[in-house]
Design an enzyme around this catalytic site. Structure first.
Site, short mmCIF file in Angstrom:
data_model
loop_
_atom_site.label_atom_id
_atom_site.label_comp_id
_atom_site.label_asym_id
_atom_site.label_seq_id
_atom_site.Cartn_x
_atom_site.Cartn_y
_atom_site.Cartn_z
N GLY A 91 19.78 -0.39 -76.17
CA GLY A 91 19.09 -1.17 -76.96
C GLY A 91 18.99 -0.86 -78.37
O GLY A 91 19.92 -0.46 -79.28
N ALA B 57 11.46 5.15 -78.09
CA ALA B 57 11.25 4.81 -76.92
C ALA B 57 9.97 4.03 -76.47
O ALA B 57 8.98 4.47 -77.11
CB ALA B 57 11.23 6.31 -75.94
N GLY B 58 10.05 3.04 -75.57
CA GLY B 58 9.16 2.19 -75.20
C GLY B 58 9.45 1.44 -74.00
O GLY B 58 10.31 1.38 -73.62
N TYR C 156 0.54 -3.74 -73.41
CA TYR C 156 1.58 -3.48 -74.18
C TYR C 156 1.27 -3.48 -75.89
O TYR C 156 1.41 -2.85 -76.75
CB TYR C 156 2.98 -4.25 -74.00
CG TYR C 156 3.87 -4.07 -75.13
CD1 TYR C 156 4.82 -3.22 -74.86
CD2 TYR C 156 4.18 -5.30 -75.85
CE1 TYR C 156 5.84 -2.89 -75.76
CE2 TYR C 156 5.24 -4.98 -76.74
CZ TYR C 156 6.00 -4.00 -76.70
OH TYR C 156 7.32 -3.81 -77.31
N PRO D 223 9.66 -5.42 -84.48
CA PRO D 223 10.86 -6.19 -84.23
C PRO D 223 10.25 -7.66 -83.36
O PRO D 223 9.34 -7.52 -82.49
CB PRO D 223 11.69 -5.60 -83.18
CG PRO D 223 11.19 -4.03 -83.15
CD PRO D 223 9.65 -4.10 -83.71
P1 NAP Z 1 15.51 -0.66 -73.63
O1 NAP Z 1 16.86 -1.39 -73.76
O2 NAP Z 1 14.94 -0.84 -72.41
O3 NAP Z 1 15.97 0.89 -74.03
C1 NAP Z 1 14.82 1.92 -74.10
C2 NAP Z 1 15.54 3.31 -73.80
O4 NAP Z 1 14.17 4.17 -73.65
C3 NAP Z 1 16.22 3.30 -72.18
O5 NAP Z 1 17.31 4.21 -72.16
C4 NAP Z 1 15.09 3.85 -71.44
O6 NAP Z 1 15.50 4.54 -70.20
C5 NAP Z 1 14.49 4.73 -72.64
N1 NAP Z 1 13.17 5.25 -71.89
C6 NAP Z 1 11.84 4.64 -71.41
N2 NAP Z 1 10.98 5.56 -71.21
C7 NAP Z 1 11.28 6.78 -71.79
C8 NAP Z 1 10.52 7.84 -71.88
N3 NAP Z 1 9.43 8.10 -71.34
N4 NAP Z 1 11.11 9.06 -72.72
C9 NAP Z 1 12.51 8.85 -73.06
N5 NAP Z 1 12.99 7.60 -72.81
C10 NAP Z 1 12.62 6.57 -72.32
O7 NAP Z 1 14.48 -1.03 -74.82
P2 NAP Z 1 14.42 -1.50 -76.14
O8 NAP Z 1 14.46 -3.23 -75.84
O9 NAP Z 1 15.56 -1.25 -76.94
O10 NAP Z 1 13.21 -1.38 -76.99
C11 NAP Z 1 13.03 -0.04 -77.42
C12 NAP Z 1 11.70 -0.18 -78.40
O11 NAP Z 1 11.67 -1.40 -79.15
C13 NAP Z 1 10.63 -0.17 -77.55
O12 NAP Z 1 9.51 0.61 -78.26
C14 NAP Z 1 9.95 -1.44 -77.53
O13 NAP Z 1 8.71 -1.79 -77.20
C15 NAP Z 1 10.56 -1.91 -78.95
N6 NAP Z 1 10.54 -3.50 -79.09
C16 NAP Z 1 11.43 -3.95 -78.48
C17 NAP Z 1 11.49 -5.36 -78.42
C18 NAP Z 1 12.74 -6.13 -77.77
O14 NAP Z 1 12.61 -7.37 -77.96
N7 NAP Z 1 13.76 -5.44 -77.31
C19 NAP Z 1 10.65 -6.02 -79.42
C20 NAP Z 1 9.69 -5.52 -80.08
C21 NAP Z 1 9.57 -4.20 -80.00
P3 NAP Z 1 15.45 3.70 -69.18
O15 NAP Z 1 16.22 2.28 -69.29
O16 NAP Z 1 15.88 4.61 -68.09
O17 NAP Z 1 14.21 3.31 -68.80
#
Ligand code: NAP
Length: 259
Positions: A16, A90-91, A155, A185
């Site tokens: 991501g 990470a989240g 969240y 984001p």
């Molecule tokens: P993602 O696609 O789920 O990727 C997140 C990565 O972080 C995954 O590889 C996950 O591993 C890993 N992770 C989870 N828990 C962890 C931990 N305790 N320690 C280390 N790594 C960990 O997430 P994303 O959508 O890219 O989101 C990334 C960040 O952006 C987050 O903080 C999220 O809240 C924020 N965000 C995202 C969006 C959106 O629309 N995507 C919008 C606003 C904010 P696993 O897959 O094995 O769990």
């Protein structure tokens, strides 16, 4: 943007938004450390960066475990010598509605998103203090600081909490020349968001003025900006990357866009 000779650490960098940050920092010359709990996906990112001649390393690290983050900081120092840029990214965002939300649901989200950010910063601060251009970049969200959505109250609390933390941290870290800023984001096409389903995606596309979800790169470019030399005097600030999603004051504001 040139990050040659700089080391960028990205938590949640296997997938991501974090993966895009790692790729963009590497593409702009940085040596990159990917910290994540998914080694297979992380090693695949590292391999693809090596294939194009870029420098990257994977370290297995869990942000909600301080000892794990301290171990990772030691490994980064040993392997790469330093840390200049720290992306606390990470989240997790599991949906849970108030009437059925458990203490465990609440704790899990707070442990990773809020405590995980603190543990990451705490473990890497000694390295960042040694950098002449220390930069911390938080991945917050529009959800919490600006908007709300049913099922994401816990969240949203963590993502707003990150900003409260940031504003005091910015003052404390200024004496080391370290900046700390946050990206908010909107809805970004990532592996994690994909798990929420096609119906959610369709609804979101219809309320974003750009009529599309963001790409992980859209967020990564904001991280490059906060890490750049030009952003040296910016600290404790936020940057929304959402295709205009937070702008309409009601759904009426989007009706004129229908074609
Ligand atoms: P993602 O696609 O789920 O990727 C997140 C990565 O972080 C995954 O590889 C996950 O591993 C890993 N992770 C989870 N828990 C962890 C931990 N305790 N320690 C280390 N790594 C960990 O997430 P994303 O959508 O890219 O989101 C990334 C960040 O952006 C987050 O903080 C999220 O809240 C924020 N965000 C995202 C969006 C959106 O629309 N995507 C919008 C606003 C904010 P696993 O897959 O094995 O769990």
């Amino acid at each position: 943007m040139n990050f040659q000779e700089r080391v960028a650490v990205v938590t949640g960098g296997s997938k991501g938004i974090g993966k895009a940050m790692a790729q963009q920092f590497a593409a702009h010359g940085a040596k990159v450390a990917i910290l994540d709990i998914d080694p297979a996906a992380g090693e695949a990112v590292v391999q693809s960066l090596h294939d194009t001649g870029q420098q990257a390393h994977f370290f297995h690290a869990n942000v909600d475990d301080l000892a794990s983050m301290e171990r990772a900081a030691t490994q980064v120092a040993h392997t790469l010598g330093k840390t200049d840029i720290l992306c606390c990214n990470a989240g997790i965002y599991p949906q849970a509605f108030l009437e059925t939300m458990t203490e465990a649901d609440w704790d899990a989200v707070h442990r990773v998103n809020l405590k995980g950010m603190f543990f990451t910063l705490k473990a890497f601060l000694p390295l960042l203090k040694q950098s002449p251009q220390g930069r911390i970049i938080l991945t917050s969200s529009i959800t919490g600081p600006i908007t709300g959505y049913p099922g994401w109250a816990h969240y949203g609390a963590t993502k707003a909490g990150m900003l409260g933390f940031m504003r005091s941290a910015a003052i404390e870290l200024a004496k080391y020349g370290i900046t700390i800023n946050a990206i908010l984001p909107g809805n970004i096409e990532t592996e994690g968001l994909g798990e929420i389903g096609a119906e959610y995606r369709r609804k979101m596309e219809s309320v974003i003025p750009f009529r599309r979800l963001g790409k992980p790169e859209d967020v990564a470019y904001a991280a490059l900006f906060f890490a750049s030399d030009g952003a040296a005097y910016i600290t404790g600030q936020t940057l929304v990357v959402d295709g205009g999603q937070v702008l309409p004051e009601s759904s009426l504001a989007l009706e004129d866009l229908q074609d």
